[in-house]
Design a protein around this motif. Structure first.
Motif, PDB file in Angstrom:
ATOM      1  N   PHE A   1     -46.573   2.474  28.904  1.00 26.48           N
ATOM      2  CA  PHE A   1     -47.677   3.608  29.195  1.00 26.48           C
ATOM      3  C   PHE A   1     -48.394   3.323  30.595  1.00 26.48           C
ATOM      4  O   PHE A   1     -48.994   4.250  31.084  1.00 26.48           O
ATOM      5  N   GLY A   2     -48.234   2.207  31.143  1.00 21.56           N
ATOM      6  CA  GLY A   2     -48.732   1.842  32.602  1.00 21.56           C
ATOM      7  C   GLY A   2     -49.855   0.913  32.382  1.00 21.56           C
ATOM      8  O   GLY A   2     -49.949   0.409  31.197  1.00 21.56           O
ATOM      9  N   VAL A   3     -50.378   0.769  33.592  1.00 20.02           N
ATOM     10  CA  VAL A   3     -51.448  -0.190  33.496  1.00 20.02           C
ATOM     11  C   VAL A   3     -52.874   0.400  33.200  1.00 20.02           C
ATOM     12  O   VAL A   3     -52.989   1.246  33.884  1.00 20.02           O
ATOM     13  N   VAL A   4     -53.744  -0.169  32.656  1.00 26.92           N
ATOM     14  CA  VAL A   4     -55.122   0.267  32.427  1.00 26.92           C
ATOM     15  C   VAL A   4     -56.047  -1.024  32.759  1.00 26.92           C
ATOM     16  O   VAL A   4     -55.707  -2.141  32.779  1.00 26.92           O
ATOM     17  N   LYS A   5     -57.325  -0.563  33.327  1.00 27.58           N
ATOM     18  CA  LYS A   5     -58.210  -1.515  33.941  1.00 27.58           C
ATOM     19  C   LYS A   5     -59.359  -1.603  33.046  1.00 27.58           C
ATOM     20  O   LYS A   5     -60.006  -0.549  32.363  1.00 27.58           O
ATOM     21  N   ILE A   6     -60.020  -2.547  32.870  1.00 30.86           N
ATOM     22  CA  ILE A   6     -61.382  -2.661  32.185  1.00 30.86           C
ATOM     23  C   ILE A   6     -62.506  -2.331  32.974  1.00 30.86           C
ATOM     24  O   ILE A   6     -62.442  -2.897  34.290  1.00 30.86           O
ATOM     25  N   SER A   7     -63.464  -1.605  32.639  1.00 30.92           N
ATOM     26  CA  SER A   7     -64.637  -1.397  33.288  1.00 30.92           C
ATOM     27  C   SER A   7     -65.584  -2.461  33.231  1.00 30.92           C
ATOM     28  O   SER A   7     -65.375  -3.253  32.724  1.00 30.92           O
ATOM     29  N   GLU A   8     -66.499  -2.338  33.991  1.00 35.97           N
ATOM     30  CA  GLU A   8     -67.693  -3.179  33.916  1.00 35.97           C
ATOM     31  C   GLU A   8     -68.334  -3.355  32.829  1.00 35.97           C
ATOM     32  O   GLU A   8     -68.962  -4.307  32.204  1.00 35.97           O
TER      33      GLU A   8
ATOM     34  N   VAL B   1     -59.558   2.621  29.090  1.00 34.49           N
ATOM     35  CA  VAL B   1     -59.077   4.065  28.381  1.00 34.49           C
ATOM     36  C   VAL B   1     -57.639   4.070  28.109  1.00 34.49           C
ATOM     37  O   VAL B   1     -56.789   3.573  28.790  1.00 34.49           O
ATOM     38  N   ILE B   2     -57.421   4.657  26.898  1.00 31.05           N
ATOM     39  CA  ILE B   2     -56.088   4.478  26.422  1.00 31.05           C
ATOM     40  C   ILE B   2     -55.471   5.706  26.875  1.00 31.05           C
ATOM     41  O   ILE B   2     -55.797   7.005  26.818  1.00 31.05           O
ATOM     42  N   PRO B   3     -54.210   5.846  27.533  1.00 30.12           N
ATOM     43  CA  PRO B   3     -53.550   6.644  28.372  1.00 30.12           C
ATOM     44  C   PRO B   3     -53.209   7.806  27.667  1.00 30.12           C
ATOM     45  O   PRO B   3     -52.946   7.747  26.258  1.00 30.12           O
ATOM     46  N   ARG B   4     -53.093   9.118  27.905  1.00 21.03           N
ATOM     47  CA  ARG B   4     -53.089  10.275  27.051  1.00 21.03           C
ATOM     48  C   ARG B   4     -51.735  10.343  26.373  1.00 21.03           C
ATOM     49  O   ARG B   4     -51.621  10.647  25.280  1.00 21.03           O
TER      50      ARG B   4
END
Length: 70
Positions: A11-18, A23-26
């Motif tokens: 699904f691609g790369v996700v980043k962790i917020s502060e 966010v789980i991709p659509r």
């Protein structure tokens, strides 16, 4: 962009917020029928992590326990 092969997805790369959120991709939410408010169980070992809907995990545990009592 989602890629699928033999029932396996990228699904691609996700980043962790502060705040520690991701966010789980659509496309992933669509494939796994995830909706706002769904509870997910985070599993992991030294190699990585996995998310599973708690209802699926609970169903699995229930079936396992039934098998033990028969």
């Amino acid at each position: 962009t989602m890629q699928e092969k033999d029932g396996k997805y990228l699904f691609g790369v996700v980043k962790i917020s502060e705040k520690g959120q991701i966010v789980i991709p659509r496309d992933a939410r669509k494939v796994y029928n995830l909706k706002s408010g769904d509870a997910l169980l985070l599993l992991g070992d030294e190699s990585g992590m996995a998310l599973i809907k708690t209802e699926i995990f609970n169903d699995f545990i229930g079936q396992t326990m039934e098998g033990l009592t028969k």
